[in-house]
Write a protein that holds these residues in place. Structure first.
Motif, PDB file in Angstrom:
ATOM      1  N   SER A 198       0.887  -1.144   0.000  1.00  0.00           N
ATOM      2  CA  SER A 198       0.000   0.000   0.000  1.00  0.00           C
ATOM      3  C   SER A 198       0.934   1.205   0.000  1.00  0.00           C
ATOM      4  CB  SER A 198      -0.887   0.013   1.243  1.00  0.00           C
ATOM      5  OG  SER A 198      -1.529   1.274   1.312  1.00  0.00           O
ATOM      6  N   ALA A 199       1.110   1.823  -1.176  1.00  0.00           N
ATOM      7  CA  ALA A 199       1.980   3.001  -1.283  1.00  0.00           C
ATOM      8  C   ALA A 199       1.353   4.210  -0.613  1.00  0.00           C
ATOM      9  CB  ALA A 199       2.282   3.293  -2.756  1.00  0.00           C
ATOM     10  N   THR A 200       0.103   4.044  -0.219  1.00  0.00           N
ATOM     11  CA  THR A 200      -0.622   5.046   0.562  1.00  0.00           C
ATOM     12  C   THR A 200       0.149   5.387   1.846  1.00  0.00           C
ATOM     13  OG1 THR A 200      -2.592   3.858  -0.188  1.00  0.00           O
ATOM     14  CG2 THR A 200      -2.903   5.481   1.564  1.00  0.00           C
ATOM     15  N   LYS A 201       0.967   4.466   2.326  1.00  0.00           N
ATOM     16  CA  LYS A 201       1.618   4.589   3.627  1.00  0.00           C
ATOM     17  C   LYS A 201       3.031   5.159   3.465  1.00  0.00           C
ATOM     18  CE  LYS A 201      -2.283   2.584   4.564  1.00  0.00           C
ATOM     19  NZ  LYS A 201      -2.450   1.142   4.659  1.00  0.00           N
ATOM     20  N   TYR A 202       4.072   4.393   3.782  1.00  0.00           N
ATOM     21  CA  TYR A 202       5.423   4.980   3.809  1.00  0.00           C
ATOM     22  C   TYR A 202       5.922   5.428   2.436  1.00  0.00           C
ATOM     23  CZ  TYR A 202       6.069   3.729   8.684  1.00  0.00           C
ATOM     24  OH  TYR A 202       5.945   3.649  10.042  1.00  0.00           O
ATOM     25  N   LEU A 203       5.572   4.706   1.370  1.00  0.00           N
ATOM     26  CA  LEU A 203       6.124   5.078   0.066  1.00  0.00           C
ATOM     27  C   LEU A 203       5.653   6.466  -0.341  1.00  0.00           C
ATOM     28  CD1 LEU A 203       5.818   1.663  -1.819  1.00  0.00           C
ATOM     29  CD2 LEU A 203       7.946   2.834  -1.240  1.00  0.00           C
ATOM     30  N   GLY A 204       4.346   6.699  -0.267  1.00  0.00           N
ATOM     31  CA  GLY A 204       3.818   8.045  -0.521  1.00  0.00           C
ATOM     32  C   GLY A 204       4.290   8.981   0.591  1.00  0.00           C
ATOM     33  N   GLY A 205       4.038   8.558   1.824  1.00  0.00           N
ATOM     34  CA  GLY A 205       4.657   9.208   2.979  1.00  0.00           C
ATOM     35  C   GLY A 205       4.064  10.525   3.448  1.00  0.00           C
ATOM     36  N   HIS A 206       3.090  11.077   2.750  1.00  0.00           N
ATOM     37  CA  HIS A 206       2.576  12.405   3.103  1.00  0.00           C
ATOM     38  C   HIS A 206       1.061  12.421   3.278  1.00  0.00           C
ATOM     39  CE1 HIS A 206       6.577  13.168   1.556  1.00  0.00           C
ATOM     40  NE2 HIS A 206       6.565  14.324   2.178  1.00  0.00           N
ATOM     41  N   SER A 207       0.458  11.242   3.412  1.00  0.00           N
ATOM     42  CA  SER A 207      -0.983  11.137   3.665  1.00  0.00           C
ATOM     43  C   SER A 207      -1.810  11.923   2.648  1.00  0.00           C
ATOM     44  CB  SER A 207      -1.320  11.625   5.092  1.00  0.00           C
ATOM     45  OG  SER A 207      -0.493  10.994   6.040  1.00  0.00           O
ATOM     46  N   GLY A 247       7.044  11.363  -3.260  1.00  0.00           N
ATOM     47  CA  GLY A 247       7.233  10.908  -1.886  1.00  0.00           C
ATOM     48  C   GLY A 247       8.444   9.996  -1.750  1.00  0.00           C
ATOM     49  N   ILE A 248       8.613   9.104  -2.712  1.00  0.00           N
ATOM     50  CA  ILE A 248       9.686   8.097  -2.627  1.00  0.00           C
ATOM     51  C   ILE A 248      11.067   8.751  -2.591  1.00  0.00           C
ATOM     52  CG2 ILE A 248      10.866   6.333  -4.028  1.00  0.00           C
ATOM     53  CD1 ILE A 248       8.075   5.237  -4.756  1.00  0.00           C
ATOM     54  N   LYS A 249      11.209   9.926  -3.196  1.00  0.00           N
ATOM     55  CA  LYS A 249      12.536  10.568  -3.242  1.00  0.00           C
ATOM     56  C   LYS A 249      13.116  10.800  -1.852  1.00  0.00           C
ATOM     57  CE  LYS A 249      11.493  12.846  -7.575  1.00  0.00           C
ATOM     58  NZ  LYS A 249      12.287  12.065  -8.543  1.00  0.00           N
ATOM     59  N   THR A 250      12.244  10.924  -0.828  1.00  0.00           N
ATOM     60  CA  THR A 250      12.741  11.143   0.545  1.00  0.00           C
ATOM     61  C   THR A 250      12.487   9.934   1.445  1.00  0.00           C
ATOM     62  OG1 THR A 250      10.639  12.205   1.111  1.00  0.00           O
ATOM     63  CG2 THR A 250      12.461  13.659   0.454  1.00  0.00           C
ATOM     64  N   LEU A 251      12.168   8.793   0.838  1.00  0.00           N
ATOM     65  CA  LEU A 251      11.837   7.610   1.642  1.00  0.00           C
ATOM     66  C   LEU A 251      12.917   7.317   2.691  1.00  0.00           C
ATOM     67  CD1 LEU A 251       9.908   5.083   1.948  1.00  0.00           C
ATOM     68  CD2 LEU A 251      11.504   3.885   0.464  1.00  0.00           C
ATOM     69  N   HIS A 252      14.168   7.346   2.253  1.00  0.00           N
ATOM     70  CA  HIS A 252      15.260   6.953   3.160  1.00  0.00           C
ATOM     71  C   HIS A 252      15.467   7.942   4.295  1.00  0.00           C
ATOM     72  CE1 HIS A 252      16.652   9.100  -0.385  1.00  0.00           C
ATOM     73  NE2 HIS A 252      17.699   9.525   0.267  1.00  0.00           N
ATOM     74  N   VAL A 253      15.362   9.229   4.016  1.00  0.00           N
ATOM     75  CA  VAL A 253      15.566  10.195   5.116  1.00  0.00           C
ATOM     76  C   VAL A 253      14.370  10.188   6.064  1.00  0.00           C
ATOM     77  CG1 VAL A 253      17.292  11.735   4.130  1.00  0.00           C
ATOM     78  CG2 VAL A 253      14.914  12.094   3.561  1.00  0.00           C
ATOM     79  N   ARG A 254      13.175  10.025   5.500  1.00  0.00           N
ATOM     80  CA  ARG A 254      11.996   9.940   6.379  1.00  0.00           C
ATOM     81  C   ARG A 254      12.082   8.707   7.269  1.00  0.00           C
ATOM     82  NH1 ARG A 254       7.836   8.572   3.688  1.00  0.00           N
ATOM     83  NH2 ARG A 254       8.474   8.714   1.512  1.00  0.00           N
ATOM     84  N   LEU A 255      12.393   7.562   6.668  1.00  0.00           N
ATOM     85  CA  LEU A 255      12.420   6.314   7.440  1.00  0.00           C
ATOM     86  C   LEU A 255      13.490   6.340   8.523  1.00  0.00           C
ATOM     87  CD1 LEU A 255      10.881   3.586   7.480  1.00  0.00           C
ATOM     88  CD2 LEU A 255      10.254   5.067   5.608  1.00  0.00           C
TER      89      LEU A 255
END
Ligand SMILES: *Cc1c(COP(=O)(O)O)cnc(C)c1O
Length: 387
Positions: A198-207, A247-255
């Protein structure tokens, strides 16, 4: 098909599958908001005929997702459940699926209420012990459905051990990797055949978007999934694909920050006098800690806890008493969320089944965001003082 095999994931998030727009050089993938494409003569076109079948924004996202999961093929859907729907349509009536018992509520619902009436049989079992899974395998078993960390009790399933059970068989292991994200866990590398998000969650990351995806290395499965994507039509719109790519471009820094804050808050809750159990795979005494440390690159931002006395009334006070932690379903966004699985996400699961899987009345689930940890702790301290 994705390239970028030798890059680190922190580089893939930003570059994999993406290239400047050929017509203008735009560095960001344009939102190809079109339903069809003009042909020069019948059949004379550039590979784009109709937008349910092909869309360049969607293709860029699919290639990016494939690269993140170390897969060859990515297929995107209009929601995570659209992805679940497509994967189960790989099966035939009479086929059987073994699934983990504390499954995402919506996945449980589509299994029991939509696909069971079509003649597909689902078995639910705790999977932290692979022997329990092995005992359910029979000649009709076609799929083993893993979700790890599990929702909302944050058990960890050993993907490698589950995949080993299918060696020499045609059984496919599906791993819903929504909770970990490809930054923390890559199930294909551990032997899973299909990864679902569900990319709705961390992959998108911005609700701000609902979207789903499937990634695989298997040529036959991929061909069938592309066929189903086009035939059943649950495709995401180009704007939504763009938002997930962004959203994915910042996946690593967000996580990294989700993990850091999750660690701080889990430890703080553990010492709180009104808190009973804290469920977080980073604790050395978590029953599956060793597996988590081996198969994950971090313990994530999801933390669940129960209250002493296990009262729903007390839980309600905490759930209504936070200000930064918003009371809402979903997870994985930059902002912190608080939820009550028994009445919200897992309301569709019968009470006896729900409690057996650990979803008790006082269980509270946190999706720890990337705010300052001190502010989040002050918010939780205030809410717990209301009991
Ligand atoms: C949210 C979620 C889904 C369903 O995804 P949608 O995008 O809401 O359709 C599936 N699995 C897990 C683990 C989820 O958290």
């Amino acid at each position: 098909m994705s390239d970028h095999k030798d890059m680190h994931i922190e580089t893939k998030t930003i570059h994999a599958g993406l290239s400047p727009d050929p017509t203008t050089g735009a560095i960001m993938t344009p939102i190809y908001q079109t339903s069809t494409y003009v042909q020069r003569a019948p059949g004379d076109h550039d590979g784009f005929e109709y937008a349910r079948t092909q869309n360049p924004t969607r293709h860029a996202l699919q290639d990016n997702l494939a690269a993140l999961e170390n897969g060859k093929y990515g297929i995107a859907y209009s929601s995570g459940l659209g992805a679940v729907d497509a994967v189960i349509k790989l099966l035939q009536p009479g086929d059987e699926v073994i699934a983990t018992n504390d499954l995402y509520g919506g996945t449980y619902r589509i299994f029991r209420k939509v696909f069971e009436p079509y003649g597909i049989k689902f078995h639910f079992t705790p999977m932290d012990d692979p022997q329990k899974v092995k005992a359910l395998i029979n000649d009709n078993t076609k799929m083993i459905w893993v979700e790890t960390p599990t929702n909302p009790t944050l058990k960890i399933i050993d993907i490698k051990a589950i995949a080993a059970l299918t060696a020499g068989t045609a059984i496919k292991v599906v791993a819903d990797n929504t909770f970990a994200s490809p930054y923390l866990q890559r199930p294909l590398d551990l032997g899973a055949h299909i990864v679902l998000h569900s990319a709705t969650k961390y992959l998108g990351g911005h609700s701000d978007v609902v979207l789903g995806a499937v990634i695989t290395n298997d040529d036959v499965i991929a061909e069938r999934l592309y066929f189903l994507q086009n035939s059943c039509g649950a495709v995401p719109g180009p704007q939504d694909c763009f938002l997930v790519l962004r959203g994915i471009k910042t996946l690593h820094v967000r996580l990294d920050r989700h993990c850091e804050n999750g660690h701080i808050i889990a430890h703080w809750l553990k010492k709180h006098p009104k808190v009973d159990q804290v469920l977080w795979p980073g604790f050395a005494d978590h029953p599956n800690h060793k597996v988590a440390a081996e198969q994950m690159d971090g313990f994530g931002g999801m933390v669940s806890f129960t209250l002493k006395g296990n009262s729903f009334e007390d839980a309600k006070k905490v759930l209504s008493g936070t200000q930064l932690f918003a009371l809402a379903e979903s997870l994985g966004g930059v902002e912190s969320l608080i939820g009550h699985p028994a009445s919200m996400t897992h309301g569709a699961i019968p009470p006896a089944e729900r409690e057996a899987s650990g979803v008790v009345d006082s269980l509270i689930r946190l999706s720890v965001g990337i705010e300052h940890a001190d502010d989040l702790i002050a918010d939780l301290a205030h809410a717990l003082s209301l009991i």
